[in-house]
Design a protein around this motif. Structure first.
Motif, PDB file in Angstrom:
ATOM      1  N   LEU A   1       0.545  -1.360  -0.215  1.00  0.00           N
ATOM      2  CA  LEU A   1      -0.226   0.265   0.461  1.00  0.00           C
ATOM      3  C   LEU A   1       0.678   1.269   0.353  1.00  0.00           C
ATOM      4  O   LEU A   1       0.166   2.176  -0.742  1.00  0.00           O
ATOM      5  CB  LEU A   1      -1.012   0.359   0.872  1.00  0.00           C
ATOM      6  N   TRP A   2       2.352   1.225   1.040  1.00  0.00           N
ATOM      7  CA  TRP A   2       2.594   2.111   0.776  1.00  0.00           C
ATOM      8  C   TRP A   2       3.164   3.029  -0.364  1.00  0.00           C
ATOM      9  O   TRP A   2       3.390   3.707  -1.005  1.00  0.00           O
ATOM     10  CB  TRP A   2       3.843   2.305   2.022  1.00  0.00           C
ATOM     11  N   ALA A   3       4.237   1.554  -1.048  1.00  0.00           N
ATOM     12  CA  ALA A   3       4.525   1.789  -2.248  1.00  0.00           C
ATOM     13  C   ALA A   3       3.567   2.041  -3.188  1.00  0.00           C
ATOM     14  O   ALA A   3       4.142   3.620  -4.052  1.00  0.00           O
ATOM     15  CB  ALA A   3       5.445   0.474  -2.445  1.00  0.00           C
ATOM     16  N   ASN A   4       2.593   1.523  -3.080  1.00  0.00           N
ATOM     17  CA  ASN A   4       1.694   2.263  -4.549  1.00  0.00           C
ATOM     18  C   ASN A   4       1.149   3.823  -4.284  1.00  0.00           C
ATOM     19  O   ASN A   4       1.157   4.894  -5.411  1.00  0.00           O
ATOM     20  CB  ASN A   4       0.475   1.587  -4.740  1.00  0.00           C
ATOM     21  N   VAL A   5       0.832   3.641  -3.121  1.00  0.00           N
ATOM     22  CA  VAL A   5       0.726   5.172  -2.598  1.00  0.00           C
ATOM     23  C   VAL A   5       1.781   6.292  -3.249  1.00  0.00           C
ATOM     24  O   VAL A   5       1.843   7.487  -4.048  1.00  0.00           O
ATOM     25  CB  VAL A   5      -0.117   5.881  -1.864  1.00  0.00           C
TER      26      VAL A   5
END
Length: 125
Positions: A89-93
């Motif tokens: 989630l962190w990487a895609n945001v």
């Protein structure tokens, strides 16, 4: 190892980094979902800052600092329970923010912290 010039890193980001980062992130998470591909997936996760802006990560030397790395067992448990979904989630945001002018200043430090968020792996600098 010294960093590349700001101009080189900016050109890389404009030509390659903005589109390659989401690809590398999602390939890494796919690989982490397989037993055979997990080691390569973890290596790709650690390379995401380099893919985005050519930033050269420097691993912490455990003997040179009191902080060191957490044990492999703790990091593996964290990854299985939290890191795999939070890191994804962190990487895609961060990847989404990186393609916006307003979000880019936030995306770069987010990508730099991706190994920490995903597996508690610390980098210096």
């Amino acid at each position: 190892m010294s960093q590349r010039s700001l101009l080189t890193r900016a050109l890389w980001f404009v030509v390659v980094g903005w589109w390659a980062t989401p690809v590398v992130v999602n390939v890494a998470w796919f690989l982490c979902g397989t037993v055979v591909g997990a080691p390569l997936g973890v290596k790709l996760i650690n390379l995401v800052p380099t893919v985005l802006t050519l930033k050269e990560p420097r691993s912490l030397d455990e003997s040179a600092t009191g902080r060191g790395q957490r044990s492999l067992a703790v990091r593996a448990l964290y990854f299985v329970l939290v890191g795999w979904w939070l890191g994804w989630l962190w990487a895609n945001v961060a990847s989404f923010l990186a393609v916006t002018v307003v979000g880019l200043p936030l995306a770069i430090p987010m990508v730099d912290r991706l190994p920490l968020v995903t597996s508690l792996y610390r980098f210096d600098g």
